[in-house]
Motif scaffolding. Structure first.
Motif, PDB file in Angstrom:
ATOM      1  N   CYS A 697      32.995 -10.805  15.408  1.00  0.00           N
ATOM      2  CA  CYS A 697      31.904 -10.251  15.434  1.00  0.00           C
ATOM      3  C   CYS A 697      31.481 -10.350  16.683  1.00  0.00           C
ATOM      4  CB  CYS A 697      31.001 -11.919  15.876  1.00  0.00           C
ATOM      5  SG  CYS A 697      31.608 -13.543  14.498  1.00  0.00           S
ATOM      6  N   LYS A 698      32.513  -9.197  17.120  1.00  0.00           N
ATOM      7  CA  LYS A 698      32.529  -8.009  17.819  1.00  0.00           C
ATOM      8  C   LYS A 698      31.947  -6.674  17.118  1.00  0.00           C
ATOM      9  CE  LYS A 698      34.566 -10.407  22.052  1.00  0.00           C
ATOM     10  NZ  LYS A 698      35.838 -10.555  22.398  1.00  0.00           N
ATOM     11  N   ASN A 699      32.222  -7.179  15.457  1.00  0.00           N
ATOM     12  CA  ASN A 699      32.497  -5.572  14.784  1.00  0.00           C
ATOM     13  C   ASN A 699      32.348  -5.446  13.416  1.00  0.00           C
ATOM     14  OD1 ASN A 699      34.282  -4.106  16.481  1.00  0.00           O
ATOM     15  ND2 ASN A 699      36.295  -6.266  16.676  1.00  0.00           N
ATOM     16  N   PRO A 700      30.772  -5.585  13.384  1.00  0.00           N
ATOM     17  CA  PRO A 700      30.192  -5.430  12.372  1.00  0.00           C
ATOM     18  C   PRO A 700      30.787  -5.056  11.259  1.00  0.00           C
ATOM     19  CG  PRO A 700      28.670  -4.755  13.900  1.00  0.00           C
ATOM     20  CD  PRO A 700      30.001  -5.051  14.306  1.00  0.00           C
ATOM     21  N   GLN A 701      30.794  -3.759  11.975  1.00  0.00           N
ATOM     22  CA  GLN A 701      32.200  -2.910  10.576  1.00  0.00           C
ATOM     23  C   GLN A 701      33.040  -3.365   9.664  1.00  0.00           C
ATOM     24  OE1 GLN A 701      31.026  -0.343   9.127  1.00  0.00           O
ATOM     25  NE2 GLN A 701      32.660  -0.313   8.115  1.00  0.00           N
TER      26      GLN A 701
END
Length: 879
Positions: A697-701
């Protein structure tokens, strides 16, 4: 909501259709009973025929549909009850039709009296040419069929009391009705009125139950009382015995309900009917053949759903039992309705060999049940005794007594097995004793693996239906074996027709249907062609005298024999890609077809044909044993030989795998996958259900990449996965006490709860992924009951997950499936072997939980009924 795996919401509430079918069928019988009681005139001719047709269509076909849908909804009780009652109404409808047709028949046929337990048979054996005119035993056959259904209906009413308090009244009223319907057949007019009143109660209970289920399906909560609350807790029946076996727990398949109870249900009915017949209660088996045939079709459905559950043992067992009951039913039909001379029957049976193969097949099943429980082994031993009792060489004066005793023993074992399997599957615990596993799995593997230098996994060409394929061909081959002198015995030819036709053509048609659903290279090619071979063989070699085929007409079969030879040569080529056992069978079949060609030219060497048919049987019994053992253990423990021809694999056409494969049992492997997720990668991970694609969830991409990897529609939201409920508590979401208590009762587990979104997700660690998970106002939360996944979430924080399969395709149940299908698109896979389940989690909408209701978006590995019971219990404690 994903459409993968045929979610149960597609099938609404099949219980509505099932109970209405029972109610309307009871109403039809009610009208006739009240009319007969009022006028004193029983229905005759067309009245009975029309009533029978309606009972078959409404009580039989419609309720069968409800039962099949219940299987797909993972509803053990409804699936067993509706298919069982469909067989009951279908059989009762057939009885009405037969009675109506008999009323229209101007003269009744003369039949041979089959009562070996009376003095009449002794007289017949002394004067074998005497014909005795008897009735067709319509009432006796109906009573013989109703008795087992009464016992089984009582069991169903008792078992349903641990699920809800509507079905016990419906099934209980059916039980009482069947009792008085049987009394009616014994010429007791007062029972008609009592039966009619009980049938009215069935209609009333069925209408209320259908309305309650219908409103439940429409509103997603219990508007009318009756479902969701049992009459008594199933745990009152006993305490689960968790130490019955030291072997690891088998993987549970929750995509289809378990058909084991229904299979034993069918065995109970068939063995009861044959016991009545063998002990002389029924003088003719004309109507009995219809009852046994209908319940045998229900048993084939058990085999079919066992196949869908990838259960080779029960696929084979129920398919073999259905074959046996069908063959014996129509053999007795021929005996009691076609052949009328005892000497002819005796001379015809003396040379029949088919039942010897059933004895061997029963022993094969006994070997397979060593991996099950003691009850299964005992049941198989009784079935083996049954096959021994029907060996054709046993003298007629002892044959039926032995057969009747064996049927009685099997019926008792089947009745207990029905009860124990149904209770234990509903409770998902071993409450009713079934015994431990006779021999441990490891010891069996060691015993079977002594001649193997290394373990071999099953190839993708192996199927759960292979054993039944070999068995059906083996029965047909040994049944067709006979000397030249038997070819001039009309009784032998007539008695052999059902043996070869049913096993070689009818059952093998069913096998070909199973193979269509499999993934084998051959599909149903071999079995479909052999269906045509055995059907043609029966028509020409055994039914030819009855069809009065002239010598000139027989030459027309020559062209067909040549066509079979050509087709089988291509089958031999394809079988060379499988294994030596199948190749040997097809090669021997080529010689057998040469014999068939010679027989059409009236140049048959009988000794050669007998030797070839015996070889087919030997290969088939070994092929059946090897297929059953290897499929049961998912290893090649018994040799079947390597393929002579191997397909060249073009590795250059396969996309290069660039993903890392890490071992879940190593801390370093877990840290490697965690590092990839932290860096923005997408990885395949195991869960407590099926494999999932995960992104941090720290990386939306990375979450956006999941949609591209899966070709997932943008409107389908992705859920978040956390390690424990305590993580939620720390985030302080504004959940009601009811929602908190419900979550603590269902987490961790194969359940996903949809709740309101809020700023608490930022405290949970969702952070920048807030707008990329869930919908604008809701989020779905997973807390898997899986140690590896929990540790991974502790390392990385919340993960966005979805099933690891291309959109619209089946779930991935092994890490190799993830690698094969998505390995070239993702960064890593955490390998953990086979998944715990074969379908995804159950999705619950908790947005209206404060109003006292929850709804089910998708029913997955955890049954909706079980979750509803948990919620009702939690809600009652919070009031």
């Amino acid at each position: 909501m994903t459409l993968d795996g045929f979610p149960a919401c597609f099938y609404a509430e099949p219980g509505v259709l099932g109970m209405l079918s029972n109610g309307i069928s009871a109403f039809l019988v009610l009208l006739q009973n009240f009319h007969t009681a009022h006028t004193g005139v029983a229905p005759q001719g067309v009245e009975n025929v029309l009533a029978g047709v309606h009972l078959i269509l409404i009580g039989g076909v419609c309720q069968l549909v409800a039962g099949l849908l219940s299987f797909r909804k993972y509803d053990h009780l409804s699936a067993t009850a509706f298919v069982g009652y469909a067989a009951l109404w279908g059989s009762y409808g057939a009885t009405r039709i037969y009675a109506g047709a008999a009323d229209e028949t101007p003269t009744k046929p003369q039949l041979m009296l089959r009562n070996t337990s009376s003095d009449v048979m002794s007289g017949l054996l002394e004067n074998a040419t005497v014909l005795i005119p008897v009735n067709l035993s319509i009432k006796e056959s109906a009573i013989a069929g109703l008795v087992p259904y009464i016992l089984l209906s009582f069991l169903l009413s008792f078992c349903s009391a641990i699920v809800n308090y509507i079905m016990p009244f419906v099934f209980g009223a059916i039980t009482a009705t069947l009792i008085f319907e049987a009394v009616c057949l014994l010429a007791s007019p007062w029972a008609l009125v009592v039966s009619g009143i009980l049938e009215l109660l069935i209609l009333m209970f069925a209408i209320y139950g259908s309305a309650a289920l219908l409103f439940k399906g429409l509103t997603q909560h219990l508007t009318l009382k009756g479902f969701g609350t049992p009459l008594f807790n199933v745990l009152l029946l006993g305490t689960a015995n968790v130490s019955q076996s030291s072997n690891p727990e088998k993987k549970k398949n929750t995509k289809y309900a378990e058909p084991m109870a229904l299979g034993f249900f069918c065995d109970t009915v068939a063995s009861f009917i044959f016991a009545f017949y063998s002990f002389g209660y029924m003088r003719s088996f004309v109507l009995g053949a219809a009852w046994v045939s209908i319940i045998s079709v229900a048993m084939l459905l058990c085999s079919y759903y066992s196949h869908l559950r990838q259960d080779c043992y029960h696929t084979t067992k129920f398919g073999l039992h259905a074959t046996y009951w069908l063959v014996k039913a129509w053999e007795e039909f021929v005996t009691s309705a076609v052949i009328v001379q005892v000497t002819a029957v005796t001379s015809g049976r003396e040379t029949m060999m088919g039942n010897w193969f059933f004895v061997l097949a029963a022993l094969v099943l006994g070997c397979g049940s060593l991996t099950m429980d003691f009850l299964e082994l005992i049941h198989n031993m009784f079935f083996a005794l049954l096959t021994i009792s029907t060996i054709s060489q046993i003298p007629l004066e002892h044959y039926y007594v032995f057969f009747g005793v064996a049927c009685s023993l099997l019926s008792v074992a089947s009745l207990y097995a029905t009860f124990s399997r149904l209770i234990n599957t509903i409770a998902e615990k071993s409450l009713i004793p079934v015994g431990s596993q006779p021999i441990s799995t490891n010891k069996l593997k060691q015993a079977l693996n002594f001649c193997r230098s290394r373990e071999e996994l099953l190839l993708h060409t192996d199927q759960t239906s292979d054993t039944l394929f070999y068995l059906s061909n083996g029965v047909a081959a040994l049944s067709a074996l006979h000397a030249s002198i038997s070819s001039t015995n009309p009784a032998f030819l007539l008695l052999t027709v059902p043996w070869v036709l049913i096993s070689g053509a009818v059952i093998q048609t069913f096998v070909s249907r199973l193979q269509v659903t499999g993934s084998g290279r051959l599909g149903s090619v071999v079995s479909s062609i052999y269906v045509a071979v055995w059907a043609t063989w029966t028509c020409f070699r055994f039914a030819g005298s009855q069809l009065q085929l002239s010598r000139e007409v027989s030459y027309h079969f020559t062209a067909g024999a040549i066509a079979f030879l050509v087709m089988n040569s291509f089958i031999m080529l394809i079988a060379a890609y499988r294994n030596l056992v199948l190749l040997s069978l097809t090669a021997i079949f080529e010689v057998l077809l040469v014999c068939f060609l010679l027989s059409t030219l009236h140049q048959l060497p009988y000794q050669l044909e007998m030797a070839v048919l015996a070889l087919v049987s030997i290969v088939c019994i070994y092929g059946a044993l090897a297929s059953l053992v290897n499929c049961t253990f998912s290893q090649r423990l018994l040799p079947v030989g390597p393929p002579l021809l191997k397909e060249e694999v073009r590795t250059e056409a396969s996309p290069e795998l660039t993903c890392l494969v890490a071992n879940s049992r190593l801390t370093s492997g877990l840290l490697q996958i965690a590092g990839l997720l932290e860096e923005g990668g997408v990885c395949g991970i195991p869960t407590d259900t099926v494999y999932a694609l995960a992104a941090s969830c720290k990386n939306p991409q990375a979450i956006e990449n999941i949609y591209n990897i899966k070709d997932r529609p943008a409107e389908k939201p992705i859920c978040i996965c956390i390690s424990s409920v305590e993580q939620l508590v720390a985030a302080k979401p504004p959940f009601s006490p009811l929602l908190w208590e419900f979550m603590r009762n269902v987490y961790p587990g194969g359940i996903s709860c949809i709740v309101r979104k809020g700023d608490w997700l930022l405290e949970l660690g969702v952070g920048p992924a807030y707008d990329h998970v869930g919908t604008s106002d809701s989020i779905m939360i997973r807390v898997p009951d899986h140690t590896v996944t929990g540790h991974l979430c502790d390392i990385t924080g919340p993960l966005a997950i979805t099933s690891a399969n291309p959109s619209g395709e089946p779930d991935s149940t092994h890490h190799s499936m993830v690698i094969d299908r998505l390995g070239h698109k993702i960064q890593g896979v955490l390998s953990d072997g086979e998944s715990n389940e074969v379908t995804g989690s159950t999705v619950i909408n908790c947005l209206k939980i404060d109003e006292g209701t929850i709804s089910f978006i998708r029913e997955g590995c955890v049954p909706a009924a079980k979750i509803q019971q948990i919620f009702d219990r939690v809600k009652s404690t919070m009031l």
